[in-house]
Design a protein around this motif. Structure first.
Motif, short mmCIF file in Angstrom:
data_model
loop_
_atom_site.label_atom_id
_atom_site.label_comp_id
_atom_site.label_asym_id
_atom_site.label_seq_id
_atom_site.Cartn_x
_atom_site.Cartn_y
_atom_site.Cartn_z
N PRO A 84 0.83 -1.22 0.00
CA PRO A 84 0.00 0.00 0.00
C PRO A 84 0.86 1.26 0.00
O PRO A 84 1.99 1.26 0.47
N GLN A 85 0.26 2.34 -0.53
CA GLN A 85 0.94 3.63 -0.51
C GLN A 85 1.22 4.01 0.94
O GLN A 85 0.45 3.70 1.84
N ASP A 86 2.35 4.69 1.15
CA ASP A 86 2.68 5.13 2.50
C ASP A 86 1.64 6.14 2.97
O ASP A 86 1.26 7.05 2.23
N SER A 87 1.13 5.92 4.17
CA SER A 87 0.14 6.84 4.72
C SER A 87 0.42 7.07 6.19
O SER A 87 1.21 6.36 6.80
N ALA A 88 -0.24 8.05 6.74
CA ALA A 88 0.00 8.46 8.13
C ALA A 88 -0.92 7.72 9.10
O ALA A 88 -1.40 8.29 10.06
N VAL A 89 -1.18 6.47 8.87
CA VAL A 89 -1.95 5.67 9.81
C VAL A 89 -1.04 5.34 10.98
O VAL A 89 0.11 4.96 10.79
N LYS A 90 -1.55 5.51 12.20
CA LYS A 90 -0.79 5.16 13.39
C LYS A 90 -1.47 3.97 14.03
O LYS A 90 -2.70 3.91 14.09
N SER A 91 -0.67 3.04 14.51
CA SER A 91 -1.23 1.84 15.10
C SER A 91 -0.38 1.41 16.29
O SER A 91 0.83 1.63 16.32
N LEU A 92 -1.03 0.78 17.26
CA LEU A 92 -0.35 0.29 18.46
C LEU A 92 -0.97 -1.03 18.88
O LEU A 92 -2.20 -1.12 19.01
N SER A 93 -0.14 -2.03 19.08
CA SER A 93 -0.64 -3.33 19.58
C SER A 93 -0.28 -3.44 21.05
O SER A 93 0.82 -3.06 21.47
N THR A 94 -1.21 -3.99 21.83
CA THR A 94 -0.99 -4.19 23.26
C THR A 94 -1.63 -5.50 23.70
O THR A 94 -2.43 -6.09 22.97
N ASN A 95 -1.28 -5.91 24.90
CA ASN A 95 -1.88 -7.08 25.56
C ASN A 95 -1.73 -8.37 24.75
O ASN A 95 -2.67 -9.15 24.65
N LEU A 96 -0.55 -8.60 24.19
CA LEU A 96 -0.32 -9.80 23.39
C LEU A 96 -0.31 -11.05 24.28
O LEU A 96 0.38 -11.11 25.29
N LYS A 97 -1.10 -12.02 23.86
CA LYS A 97 -1.08 -13.35 24.47
C LYS A 97 -0.79 -14.33 23.35
O LYS A 97 -1.43 -14.29 22.30
#
Length: 159
Positions: A84-97
Motif C-alpha cells: 500500500p501507498q505510505d500513509s499516516a496511519v498510526k497503530s499500536l498493539s498491546t496485551n499480546l497473548k
C-alpha cells in the motif's frame, strides 16, 4: 555361585547406565526444543509488534521484511496486490497473548502460534480499537525462525 552374582550385578549396572543415558538424552532434547520454541516466540513477538505498531504503512512493511520468508511476505498482499501507498496511519498493539499450537502433524522446523491482542489505530483523527486473533506459521530458515504465513482469524471492534 560368585561368578553368577558378579555378572548379575554388572548386568544391573549396565541396564541402569543405559536407562540413565536415555533419560538424559530425552531431557536434553526436550530442553533444546523448549529453547527453539522460545526463539520462535521471540520472532513472533517482534513480528506482531512491528506489523501492528507503526506510524506509517511504509514503516510497517519495511520493519517486518527481515522477519519473514518470501512466501510469508507475499501472503500479506492478497491477490498479488502491491505494498500500500505510505500513509499516516498510526497503530499500536498491546496485551499480546501467545499460544503455541501443539499439533502432531506439524513437522520439525515448523511451529504455529495463535496470537490474541488489542490493536488501536488512528487515521485522520479517527480512532478505533479491535481485538485480533491471528495465527502465525513459522519455519526454520537455516538457523533462524521466520514467519512463513499469517492468517487473520478474527478482528472485532472493541465495545
Amino acid at each position: 555361585m560368585r561368578n553368577g552374582r558378579f555378572y548379575f550385578v554388572w548386568a544391573v549396572i549396565l541396564i541402569l547406565g543405559i536407562v540413565g543415558f536415555i533419560i538424559l538424552g530425552v531431557s536434553l532434547n526436550s530442553k533444546s526444543e523448549d529453547k527453539g520454541e522460545e526463539v520462535a516466540l521471540q520472532i513472533n513477538r517482534q513480528f506482531v509488534d512491528k506489523f501492528f505498531t507503526y506510524s506509517s504503512t511504509g514503516q510497517r512493511y519495511e520493519g517486518i521484511k527481515p522477519l519473514m520468508t518470501e512466501q510469508g511476505y507475499r501472503a500479506l498482499f492478497p491477490s498479488g496486490i502491491e505494498m500500500p501507498q505510505d500513509s499516516a496511519v498510526k497503530s499500536l498493539s498491546t496485551n499480546l497473548k501467545e499460544y503455541v499450537l501443539r499439533d502432531p502433524a506439524v513437522q520439525d522446523g515448523q511451529t504455529e502460534i495463535l496470537n490474541e491482542f488489542l490493536v488501536s489505530t488512528e487515521f485522520s483523527g479517527i480512532k478505533d480499537s479491535k481485538n485480533v486473533i491471528m495465527r502465525t506459521k513459522l519455519v526454520k530458515d537455516g538457523s533462524t525462525w521466520k514467519i512463513n504465513d499469517v492468517e487473520m482469524i478474527i478482528q472485532n471492534t472493541k465495545q
